[in-house]
Design a protein around this motif. Structure first.
Motif, short mmCIF file in Angstrom:
data_model
loop_
_atom_site.label_atom_id
_atom_site.label_comp_id
_atom_site.label_asym_id
_atom_site.label_seq_id
_atom_site.Cartn_x
_atom_site.Cartn_y
_atom_site.Cartn_z
N VAL A 189 12.12 28.24 -10.43
CA VAL A 189 12.73 29.11 -9.43
C VAL A 189 12.34 30.54 -9.77
CG1 VAL A 189 14.84 29.79 -8.28
CG2 VAL A 189 14.64 27.50 -9.27
N LEU A 190 11.58 31.14 -8.89
CA LEU A 190 11.09 32.50 -9.11
C LEU A 190 11.83 33.48 -8.21
CD1 LEU A 190 7.26 31.74 -9.47
CD2 LEU A 190 9.04 31.78 -11.23
N GLY A 191 11.47 34.73 -8.24
CA GLY A 191 12.20 35.77 -7.53
C GLY A 191 12.21 35.58 -6.02
N THR A 240 11.90 36.42 -1.95
CA THR A 240 10.71 36.79 -1.18
C THR A 240 10.65 38.28 -0.86
OG1 THR A 240 11.87 36.23 0.87
CG2 THR A 240 10.52 34.51 -0.13
N VAL A 241 11.77 38.99 -1.01
CA VAL A 241 11.79 40.42 -0.72
C VAL A 241 11.89 41.23 -2.01
CG1 VAL A 241 13.04 42.29 0.42
CG2 VAL A 241 12.82 40.07 1.55
N VAL A 242 12.82 40.85 -2.90
CA VAL A 242 13.06 41.62 -4.12
C VAL A 242 12.12 41.20 -5.24
CG1 VAL A 242 14.78 42.21 -5.87
CG2 VAL A 242 15.46 41.98 -3.48
N GLY A 243 11.93 39.90 -5.41
CA GLY A 243 10.96 39.42 -6.41
C GLY A 243 11.46 39.38 -7.84
N LYS A 244 12.73 39.69 -8.10
CA LYS A 244 13.24 39.70 -9.47
C LYS A 244 13.73 38.33 -9.90
CE LYS A 244 14.85 44.53 -9.56
NZ LYS A 244 16.04 45.39 -9.80
N ASP A 245 13.38 37.93 -11.13
CA ASP A 245 13.90 36.70 -11.70
C ASP A 245 14.05 36.88 -13.20
OD1 ASP A 245 11.48 35.99 -13.06
OD2 ASP A 245 10.69 35.06 -11.26
N PRO A 246 14.56 35.86 -13.92
CA PRO A 246 14.78 36.03 -15.36
C PRO A 246 13.52 36.21 -16.19
CG PRO A 246 16.15 34.27 -14.51
CD PRO A 246 15.17 34.62 -13.43
N GLY A 247 12.34 35.97 -15.60
CA GLY A 247 11.11 36.25 -16.32
C GLY A 247 10.77 35.27 -17.40
N ARG A 248 10.61 35.74 -18.63
CA ARG A 248 9.96 34.96 -19.68
C ARG A 248 10.78 33.81 -20.23
NH1 ARG A 248 9.08 39.39 -23.63
NH2 ARG A 248 8.28 37.75 -25.00
N VAL A 249 11.97 33.55 -19.70
CA VAL A 249 12.71 32.37 -20.15
C VAL A 249 12.16 31.11 -19.50
CG1 VAL A 249 14.81 33.71 -20.50
CG2 VAL A 249 14.48 32.53 -18.33
N TYR A 250 11.32 31.24 -18.48
CA TYR A 250 10.78 30.09 -17.76
C TYR A 250 9.39 29.73 -18.29
CZ TYR A 250 14.34 30.67 -14.10
OH TYR A 250 15.51 30.75 -13.40
N PRO A 282 10.86 30.34 -4.29
CA PRO A 282 11.60 31.61 -4.35
C PRO A 282 13.10 31.33 -4.30
CG PRO A 282 9.84 31.69 -2.70
CD PRO A 282 10.00 30.26 -3.10
N VAL A 283 13.89 32.08 -5.04
CA VAL A 283 15.31 31.78 -5.18
C VAL A 283 16.05 31.89 -3.85
CG1 VAL A 283 15.99 34.15 -5.80
CG2 VAL A 283 17.34 32.18 -6.61
N ASP A 284 15.66 32.84 -2.99
CA ASP A 284 16.37 32.95 -1.71
C ASP A 284 16.05 31.77 -0.80
OD1 ASP A 284 13.75 33.89 -1.55
OD2 ASP A 284 14.22 35.49 -0.11
N GLU A 325 0.65 36.55 -1.85
CA GLU A 325 1.60 37.63 -1.62
C GLU A 325 2.80 37.50 -2.55
OE1 GLU A 325 2.72 37.77 2.45
OE2 GLU A 325 0.70 38.27 3.17
N LEU A 326 3.30 36.29 -2.74
CA LEU A 326 4.46 36.10 -3.60
C LEU A 326 4.13 36.40 -5.06
CD1 LEU A 326 5.97 32.87 -2.02
CD2 LEU A 326 7.02 35.13 -2.05
#
Length: 423
Positions: free
Chosen positions: A258-260, A262-272, A297-299, A392-393
């Motif tokens: 689960v990544l960020g 589609t608009v903001v793009g933020k996720d927990p990053g390197r834990v995945y 994407p999470v949304d 794009e994502l």
């Protein structure tokens, strides 16, 4: 290509005279034919050993309950990445009147404060706060940690349950995770069977798909064959039986990475694992020639789960992953690095990074594992995915990640920064 176990009825055959009993006192309505049915199923690689039956009293109670409604939702793990987005999406749904956000307070920080911090961390702004009630309710505790009256009120009020609370600890064994994350699922299922009909949506993992042969269950624990993936396999098999036998209304969502949004793009990053693989590639200037890992994407994930749960006939199995495959050449293009065969990638990595830092990633045939876990997307038939654009994502995601503190390498792309020295 993925493989799935076919269900058998051995554990519930009419001539089976073994006594049935609950696995935990917090879930008395479900009985199993073995004292440690989950461990037996995992040890044998046989999901039929985990098939439960409903007690006569529970069956009679369920038969007398009125039809299910879809107005009040409860989200476990609401202070997590997926859980917070689920709460926000549910609150924006006009058919939902109340969303209980189950959060665990910690280290002097209240449940409400933790939830607010999560909204801020992931820039979640589209939320109807008038519908949201944050409660300190966690499935790892008896009655979710609530007093008896509050628990009974919740049990009589909730229509939809979303369980996104879980451990992402890849270092612990299944036995270390069992009491919290298998027992907690039994506790949640029990909650859905009492006082009011409820639909349960559970966040599983495509990591469970790597268990496709008896040999897989005999492998020693590793990053891929981890206690976490084993826990998701066990929980997924239990939910499949509950759905197949008509015991409970459930949706098993076997989620990809689960990544960020589609608009903001933020996720927990390197834990995945997705990000850790990219981190290694960035550091050595190359990525292997192979299939890309499934993701959502999470949304989009939150929207699919709510869309499904509120439908007249929810699907019992979802895999909300990218509908069109991609390969690692796309990531190489965006990162400005080379694409090399897997064997060469291993040589390059082990020559530049201490093996102890990447041993778990390189200890298995990664392409084979990715092929197994990249199950075909399963989404509601009416769900539109025509907008899903990998390039794009990924550009959006790479602009939101910071690799400072990684193992090595200079700046290689906008938003992707790593130190010059090996730590």
């Amino acid at each position: 290509m993925t493989a799935e176990y076919s269900f058998t009825t051995r554990a519930n055959d009419a001539d089976d005279v073994r006594p049935f009993s609950p696995l935990t006192s917090d879930s008395p309505s479900l009985e199993f034919s073995r004292k440690y049915a989950d461990i037996a199923a995992l040890s044998a690689g046989d999901p039929s050993l985990l098939r439960p039956r409903l007690t006569d009293d529970a069956r009679e109670n369920l038969a007398g309950l009125p039809p299910q409604s879809n107005e009040v939702a409860l989200v476990f793990g609401a202070n997590g990445f997926v859980g917070a987005h689920l709460v926000a999406r549910l609150s924006a749904d006009p058919t939902i009147t109340t969303v209980y956000a189950g959060v665990r307070g910690a280290d002097g920080v209240s449940a409400q404060e933790r939830f607010e911090l999560t909204l801020l961390q992931y820039s979640i702004s589209v939320i109807d706060r008038s519908k949201v009630q944050v409660i300190e309710a966690v499935p790892t505790r008896t009655r979710f940690g609530l007093d008896p009256d509050s628990y009974r009120f919740l049990r009589r009020s909730v229509d939809l349950v979303f369980n996104s609370a879980s451990s992402t600890d890849y270092d612990s064994s299944y036995l270390e995770l069992r009491e919290d994350w298998f027992a907690s699922l039994l506790r949640v299922v029990q909650f859905t069977l009492e006082d009011r009909r409820k639909h349960l949506t559970y966040m599983g993992s495509i990591g469970a798909f790597i268990y496709t042969s008896p040999e897989d269950f005999l492998r020693p624990d590793s990053w891929w064959y981890s206690g976490y993936c084993q826990m998701k396999w066990i929980n997924g098999q239990l939910l499949r039986w509950l759905s197949r036998d008509g015991i409970a209304s459930v949706t098993l969502c076997e989620s990809p990475y689960v990544l960020g949004g589609t608009v903001v793009g933020k996720d927990p990053g390197r834990v995945y694992s997705w990000w850790r693989a990219i981190e290694v590639a960035v550091n050595v200037g190359a990525i292997w020639d192979g299939p890309g890992m499934n993701y959502a994407p999470v949304d989009v994930l939150a929207d699919v789960l709510v869309h499904n749960a509120t439908a007249d006939e929810p699907m019992d199995h979802l895999v909300p992953s990218n509908p069109t495959p991609y390969d690692n050449s796309l990531l190489a293009e965006l990162l400005g690095i080379d694409v090399v065969p897997w064997e060469q990638f291993i040589e390059v990595v082990t020559s530049k990074i201490p093996y102890r830092k990447v041993s778990s990633l390189l200890s298995s045939d990664v392409n084979d594992l990715i092929y197994r876990s990249n199950a075909p997307s399963r989404l509601p038939a009416s769900y539109d995915t025509s907008w899903w654009n990998h390039k794009e994502l990924f550009t959006l995601y790479l602009d939101n990640i910071d690799f400072r503190g990684a193992v090595a390498a200079p700046v290689v792309a906008p938003g992707v920064r790593v130190p010059a020295e090996v730590s």
